[in-house]
Write a protein that holds these residues in place. Structure first.
Motif, PDB file in Angstrom:
ATOM      1  N   ASN A 107       0.850  -1.182   0.000  1.00 27.26           N
ATOM      2  CA  ASN A 107       0.000   0.000   0.000  1.00 27.26           C
ATOM      3  C   ASN A 107       0.891   1.240   0.000  1.00 27.26           C
ATOM      4  O   ASN A 107       1.934   1.264   0.666  1.00 27.26           O
ATOM      5  CB  ASN A 107      -0.921  -0.008   1.215  1.00 27.26           C
ATOM      6  N   ASP A 115       0.560   4.201   1.340  1.00 26.67           N
ATOM      7  CA  ASP A 115       0.739   4.827   2.651  1.00 26.67           C
ATOM      8  C   ASP A 115       1.538   3.950   3.607  1.00 26.67           C
ATOM      9  O   ASP A 115       2.343   4.447   4.393  1.00 26.67           O
ATOM     10  CB  ASP A 115      -0.621   5.125   3.284  1.00 26.67           C
ATOM     11  N   HIS A 148      -4.205   1.552  -2.797  1.00 28.30           N
ATOM     12  CA  HIS A 148      -4.252   2.877  -2.155  1.00 28.30           C
ATOM     13  C   HIS A 148      -5.697   3.362  -2.054  1.00 28.30           C
ATOM     14  O   HIS A 148      -6.065   4.394  -2.638  1.00 28.30           O
ATOM     15  CB  HIS A 148      -3.420   3.878  -2.944  1.00 28.30           C
TER      16      HIS A 148
END
Length: 271
Positions: free
Chosen positions: A89, A91, A112
């Motif tokens: 991902n 983040d 995401h």
């Protein structure tokens, strides 16, 4: 992430193919909420690695080898697991680490989700790649039911709220995050650090900040805020301070279905 005309496209635009009907993929997930989703999709037998933060469902993941944290993974250990697929991902995971893993893992799926409804595409993306489409569609139906129930509820007046994810230094979120979009579903607008480039910026308390917000929301993760933190801060700033379940607000995937129910509870019983 897109699933258009039977194409399975991740957030970076990479087109993925469904695994062969007889394949037995070896999946490493570096995203806690997606590890939970993979289990919900019935893919547990193919999960060969997870982070130490991938803790749900506890009775299942305890038997899956840990490969480090979300940002400090053990690359050599992952190499020994010989995965065919890696799920990451934007983040959660560091690009440099993902790039290093991509040198020996054939298929890297980048995710995401930024808003609750992005979960529908996430379900179908992973369900399509790993031939778990029926389970993915069941999750989509359950999500749509919870989302419709949330939308049918009367909402209060919009309020500006400060959502805190860390202390020492104090940190919050920006408006282009999944958490902020969860908040928006019930009329909460997140207070943002003016001019901040980071999506999770640090901030300092000031009279202007306190004057701009209706209250403060302390998340249970990644910092483990407690009732004691809430009580002390409320006395300090003179505004309502509430604890929120961070998993319900920030975990996408199958947890998002429970997250929508949690939002309804917040509407029914305001913090």
């Amino acid at each position: 992430m897109q699933c258009i005309d039977a194409q399975l496209i991740d957030v970076l635009g990479t087109v993925h193919q469904p695994i062969a009907p007889s394949a037995a993929p070896r999946i490493v997930s570096l995203v806690p909420s997606i590890t939970e989703l993979l289990c919900e999709l019935g893919l547990t037998p193919w999960l060969v690695g997870r982070t130490g933060f991938c803790v749900h469902p506890a009775e299942i993941v305890r038997d899956i080898p840990k490969v480090g944290g979300t940002k400090d993974v053990n690359i050599d250990k992952i190499r020994r697991l010989a995965p065919t697929h890696l799920i990451v991902n934007i983040d959660e995971n560091e690009k440099a680490c993902v790039d290093a893993l991509a040198e020996f893992i054939p298929h890297v799926i980048v995710t995401h989700p930024l808003a609750p409804r992005d979960n529908l595409t996430l379900f179908r993306l992973l369900g399509g790649i790993f031939r778990a489409g029926q389970a993915a569609e069941k999750l989509c139906v359950a999500f749509e039911q919870e989302y419709a129930a949330l939308q049918a509820m009367p909402k209060g007046l919009p309020q500006v709220m400060l959502y805190c994810i860390w202390k020492d230094p104090w940190m919050t979120i920006s408006r282009d995050t999944y958490i902020a979009n969860m908040m928006a579903e019930i009329g909460w607008q997140c207070w943002c650090v003016p001019g901040a480039a980071s999506r999770y910026p640090a901030f300092t308390w000031s009279d202007d900040l306190v004057g701009a917000i209706a209250g403060v929301l302390l998340s249970s993760e990644p910092y483990r805020f407690t009732p004691e933190h809430a009580d002390a801060l409320e006395k300090q700033i003179g505004k309502p301070v509430s604890l929120l379940d961070g998993e319900m607000m920030s975990w996408y995937g199958s947890r998002a279905i429970a997250g929508l129910r949690y939002l309804r509870q917040l509407v029914e019983e305001p913090v």
